[in-house]
Write a protein that holds these residues in place. Structure first.
Motif, mmCIF file in Angstrom:
data_model
loop_
_atom_site.group_PDB
_atom_site.id
_atom_site.type_symbol
_atom_site.label_atom_id
_atom_site.label_comp_id
_atom_site.label_asym_id
_atom_site.label_seq_id
_atom_site.Cartn_x
_atom_site.Cartn_y
_atom_site.Cartn_z
ATOM 1 N N MET A 47 44.716 51.773 31.654
ATOM 2 C CA MET A 47 44.688 52.067 33.121
ATOM 3 C C MET A 47 43.232 52.187 33.604
ATOM 4 O O MET A 47 42.326 52.627 33.043
ATOM 5 C CB MET A 47 45.126 53.612 33.150
ATOM 6 N N LYS A 48 43.129 51.282 34.475
ATOM 7 C CA LYS A 48 41.948 51.253 35.196
ATOM 8 C C LYS A 48 41.473 52.452 36.021
ATOM 9 O O LYS A 48 41.577 52.260 37.452
ATOM 10 C CB LYS A 48 41.732 49.942 35.795
ATOM 11 N N VAL A 49 41.138 53.392 35.587
ATOM 12 C CA VAL A 49 41.008 54.815 36.227
ATOM 13 C C VAL A 49 39.564 54.522 37.220
ATOM 14 O O VAL A 49 39.841 55.044 38.606
ATOM 15 C CB VAL A 49 40.827 55.820 35.465
ATOM 16 N N ALA A 50 38.521 54.079 36.886
ATOM 17 C CA ALA A 50 37.404 53.827 37.519
ATOM 18 C C ALA A 50 37.590 52.804 38.497
ATOM 19 O O ALA A 50 37.148 53.318 39.790
ATOM 20 C CB ALA A 50 36.261 53.514 36.622
ATOM 21 N N GLU A 51 38.256 51.794 38.420
ATOM 22 C CA GLU A 51 38.527 50.723 39.273
ATOM 23 C C GLU A 51 39.108 51.437 40.365
ATOM 24 O O GLU A 51 39.209 51.195 41.415
ATOM 25 C CB GLU A 51 39.127 49.391 38.413
ATOM 26 N N THR A 52 40.203 52.138 40.001
ATOM 27 C CA THR A 52 41.306 52.700 41.081
ATOM 28 C C THR A 52 40.556 53.742 41.762
ATOM 29 O O THR A 52 40.564 53.626 43.148
ATOM 30 C CB THR A 52 42.412 53.552 40.288
ATOM 31 N N LYS A 53 39.852 54.447 41.189
ATOM 32 C CA LYS A 53 38.925 55.225 42.006
ATOM 33 C C LYS A 53 37.899 54.716 43.141
ATOM 34 O O LYS A 53 37.738 54.941 44.149
ATOM 35 C CB LYS A 53 37.950 56.237 41.086
ATOM 36 N N ILE A 54 37.403 53.680 42.395
ATOM 37 C CA ILE A 54 36.470 52.537 43.328
ATOM 38 C C ILE A 54 37.248 52.266 44.547
ATOM 39 O O ILE A 54 36.932 52.279 45.959
ATOM 40 C CB ILE A 54 35.665 51.714 42.636
ATOM 41 N N ARG A 84 37.786 44.832 45.348
ATOM 42 C CA ARG A 84 38.206 43.869 44.261
ATOM 43 C C ARG A 84 36.825 43.040 43.820
ATOM 44 O O ARG A 84 36.539 43.043 42.749
ATOM 45 C CB ARG A 84 39.408 43.073 44.414
ATOM 46 N N HIS A 85 36.444 42.513 44.917
ATOM 47 C CA HIS A 85 35.195 41.595 44.804
ATOM 48 C C HIS A 85 34.053 42.351 44.077
ATOM 49 O O HIS A 85 33.479 41.862 42.948
ATOM 50 C CB HIS A 85 34.937 40.905 45.960
ATOM 51 N N LEU A 86 33.889 43.502 44.819
ATOM 52 C CA LEU A 86 32.517 44.277 44.234
ATOM 53 C C LEU A 86 32.987 44.837 43.049
ATOM 54 O O LEU A 86 31.996 44.803 42.089
ATOM 55 C CB LEU A 86 32.546 45.603 45.351
ATOM 56 N N SER A 87 34.099 45.440 42.801
ATOM 57 C CA SER A 87 34.381 45.862 41.301
ATOM 58 C C SER A 87 34.127 44.836 40.228
ATOM 59 O O SER A 87 33.621 45.090 39.181
ATOM 60 C CB SER A 87 35.753 46.378 41.378
ATOM 61 N N ASP A 127 34.734 53.948 23.896
ATOM 62 C CA ASP A 127 36.286 54.107 24.186
ATOM 63 C C ASP A 127 36.260 54.668 25.687
ATOM 64 O O ASP A 127 36.989 53.850 26.510
ATOM 65 C CB ASP A 127 37.122 55.019 23.252
ATOM 66 N N THR A 128 35.746 55.637 25.944
ATOM 67 C CA THR A 128 35.403 56.141 27.169
ATOM 68 C C THR A 128 35.038 55.068 28.226
ATOM 69 O O THR A 128 35.635 54.767 29.435
ATOM 70 C CB THR A 128 34.460 57.489 27.225
ATOM 71 N N LEU A 129 33.848 54.459 27.700
ATOM 72 C CA LEU A 129 33.302 53.388 28.776
ATOM 73 C C LEU A 129 34.401 52.199 28.779
ATOM 74 O O LEU A 129 34.578 51.733 29.907
ATOM 75 C CB LEU A 129 32.151 52.932 27.992
ATOM 76 N N ASN A 130 34.937 52.014 28.086
ATOM 77 C CA ASN A 130 36.076 51.005 27.785
ATOM 78 C C ASN A 130 37.242 51.343 28.917
ATOM 79 O O ASN A 130 37.551 50.492 29.577
ATOM 80 C CB ASN A 130 36.749 50.718 26.357
ATOM 81 N N ASP A 131 37.312 52.814 28.641
ATOM 82 C CA ASP A 131 38.382 53.171 29.534
ATOM 83 C C ASP A 131 37.936 52.899 31.024
ATOM 84 O O ASP A 131 38.660 52.525 32.070
ATOM 85 C CB ASP A 131 38.906 54.670 29.585
ATOM 86 N N LEU A 132 36.756 53.188 31.120
ATOM 87 C CA LEU A 132 35.984 53.311 32.472
ATOM 88 C C LEU A 132 36.094 51.964 32.937
ATOM 89 O O LEU A 132 36.249 51.689 34.174
ATOM 90 C CB LEU A 132 34.567 53.718 32.441
ATOM 91 N N VAL A 133 35.636 50.740 32.196
ATOM 92 C CA VAL A 133 35.930 49.620 32.742
ATOM 93 C C VAL A 133 36.972 48.730 32.619
ATOM 94 O O VAL A 133 37.243 47.923 33.050
ATOM 95 C CB VAL A 133 34.783 48.854 31.692
ATOM 96 N N GLY A 134 37.868 49.470 32.100
ATOM 97 C CA GLY A 134 39.333 49.062 31.984
ATOM 98 C C GLY A 134 39.596 48.055 30.872
ATOM 99 O O GLY A 134 40.002 47.121 31.293
#
Lengths: 138, 380
Positions: free
Chosen positions: B1-8, B70-73, B371-378
């Motif tokens: 789940m791209k949580v960070a991306e979704t938040k962004i 999307r582009h920025l992320s 893992d956390t970072l991976n989660d963050l970067v999706g």
């Protein structure tokens, strides 16, 4: 009447002294092996040759019915009877004695006659008594 | 789940929405502030147009915000994702290295334990070896002493055997002489036996003579009694009788003497034969004894040589045992040093193990961070 003197030849069988009347042919001779004769009585031992004559040997102990201690005789007393020569087997020869009296022992059935010599009874073997006992002439 | 991306996305969308709605709201606010009576906004057509425009503008803003986001992320997350990938690889490598290090440490620990046990066993073995070598040295000392005594005794035995051999030879010579004497004695006995036989024959002849004399005496007596002769003939008969008695006694005596003589000669002969046989046997036995003693001398000489060799070997072994003893002493020292080194190594290994465990924990923590970072970067 003067008593007639008789002469006897003494001999020994089983240390017992016996006598036989002195006759012309009497002689003590020695022998080795008598020649046995067939079909004769047990008292006839066999034949020997001695002094130019054939002598028939008679077993004196068997004639007298006494057991002889000698296993083998070597001496015999030769006597002549009816122009035949006989030998009485003896253990040893003895003296020739003269006696005036011949006595008779009435208690005995055979060889009753005897003489007295040095206070001993010496029974006499007369040839006639021998022929009575031994039937040599059939 | 791209949580960070979704938040962004959500942040960007809300920001665009706010930015897009804020001028409209300001417009309406200005309008309501400065001309509250204006009826411009009351026109239904206009209201519809405004609402549609607002809706369209919002939609456009939303779409644009999405695209921008999307582009920025992508611009932001791409290098992070690359770095994360590298980091993940590094973490994996680190984990593997730590695992290997852990295995190595484990092996080192086992090896260290084994070395400790081996060192202890070695020490024990060396102690036992020292003791055994000491006992061996004592035994060798005893062997050397006994060997020397044996060598002396062997020499004595050899001397005695030599002496015995010489004496046996002398005895053998004497016995040969005795045997010759016995042989002579035997010959003499045989000669005497022949003489005795002759004497016996003579005695027999004398016996026959006596027998003849006896018969002569008896028959002469008979013949004398058949006819009468003079006094002289009677005297002759008496003399013949005496001759008979005398010859019979002489014959008996000679026969007895011959019998005794022959018995004694026979006994002497038997003794001589027995003596000869015994001497022969003794000579044989002494011959065997001499051979035996010669054999003993030869063997004793060999034994003496062997004893000397054993003595030398024992002395050499003694020296070598001393060397072994000193070597064991050195080895003991080395073993003690080794044990000490192994202790140090063990301590180091324990430290290494502790570090490895810490590294393991750090790796696990890093893994978690990755893992956390991976989660963050999706990225999975």
């Amino acid at each position: 009447m003067a008593a007639k003197t008789q002469k006897f030849i003494l001999f020994f069988i089983n240390d017992e002294m016996w006598a036989t009347p002195l006759t012309f042919g009497n002689q003590f001779i020695s022998y080795d092996q008598p020649v046995p004769l067939p079909d004769v009585s047990k008292e006839v031992t066999g034949l020997i040759y001695g002094g130019g004559h054939i002598v028939t040997l008679l077993d004196t102990a068997k004639i007298l019915a006494i057991r002889s201690h000698s296993k083998q005789y070597e001496t015999c007393l030769r006597f002549d009877f009816n122009s035949d020569h006989y030998g009485l087997l003896v253990d040893a020869g003895g003296e020739t004695v003269k006696v005036n009296r011949v006595l008779t022992d009435r208690n005995k059935k055979e060889f009753k006659k005897y003489i007295k010599f040095k206070n001993n009874k010496i029974y006499i073997l007369y040839p006639e008594d021998i022929w009575n006992k031994l039937s040599i002439y059939d | 789940m791209k949580v960070a991306e979704t938040k962004i996305y959500l942040k960007f969308i809300s920001w665009f929405v706010a930015v897009s709605l804020l001028p409209i709201a300001l417009l309406f606010l200005i309008i309501y502030t400065f001309s509250p009576d204006s009826s411009v906004l009351l026109d239904p057509e206009l209201q519809k147009i405004i609402l549609v425009s607002v809706f369209i503008s919002i939609a456009l803003i939303f779409i644009l915000s999405l695209a921008a986001t999307r582009h920025l992320s992508r611009l932001i997350t791409k290098p992070i994702q690359g770095s994360m990938g590298e980091l993940s690889k590094v973490v994996d490598e680190l984990f593997k290295s730590i695992q290997d290090l852990s295995d190595v440490s484990q092996n080192n620990s086992e090896l260290s334990q084994f070395l400790i046990h081996s060192s202890q066993a070695q020490q024990k073995g060396l102690k036992t070896g020292t003791k055994v070598v000491s006992e061996m040295v004592q035994s060798l000392d005893q062997i050397a002493r006994k060997t020397k005594v044996s060598a002396r005794n062997t020499k004595k035995i050899a001397d005695l055997a030599n002496e015995g051999g010489v004496k046996s030879n002398v005895a053998l010579d004497s016995l040969v002489v005795v045997k010759q004497l016995s042989t002579e004695n035997q010959k003499l006995s045989q000669a005497l036996d022949a003489y005795a036989f002759k004497v016996k024959d003579i005695a027999k002849r004398v016996g026959i003579l006596a027998e003849t004399a006896k018969f002569l005496s008896l028959n002469v007596s008979i013949e004398a009694n058949k006819t009468s002769f003079s006094e002289n003939f009677s005297s002759l008969i008496s003399q013949i009788r005496e001759l008979n008695v005398t010859s019979e006694q002489a014959a008996n005596s000679i026969q007895g003497l011959a019998g005794d003589m022959q018995r004694q000669i026979e006994q002497s002969k038997q003794s001589s034969i027995h003596e000869w046989q015994q001497t022969n046997k003794t000579i044989k036995v002494i011959g065997q004894t001499i051979n035996f003693l010669s054999g003993i001398v030869g063997n004793v000489s060999n034994v003496s040589k062997s004893t000397q060799v054993i003595s030398q070997e024992a002395e050499e072994t003694h020296r070598e045992a001393d060397n072994i003893n000193s070597m064991i002493g050195g080895l003991n020292k080395e073993a003690k040093s080794l044990v000490k080194y192994i202790d140090d190594i063990t301590k180091t290994i324990y430290k290494q193990l502790t570090v490895t465990k810490s590294l393991h924990k750090s790796s696990a923590a890093l893994n978690k961070v990755t893992d956390t970072l991976n989660d963050l970067v999706g990225k999975k």
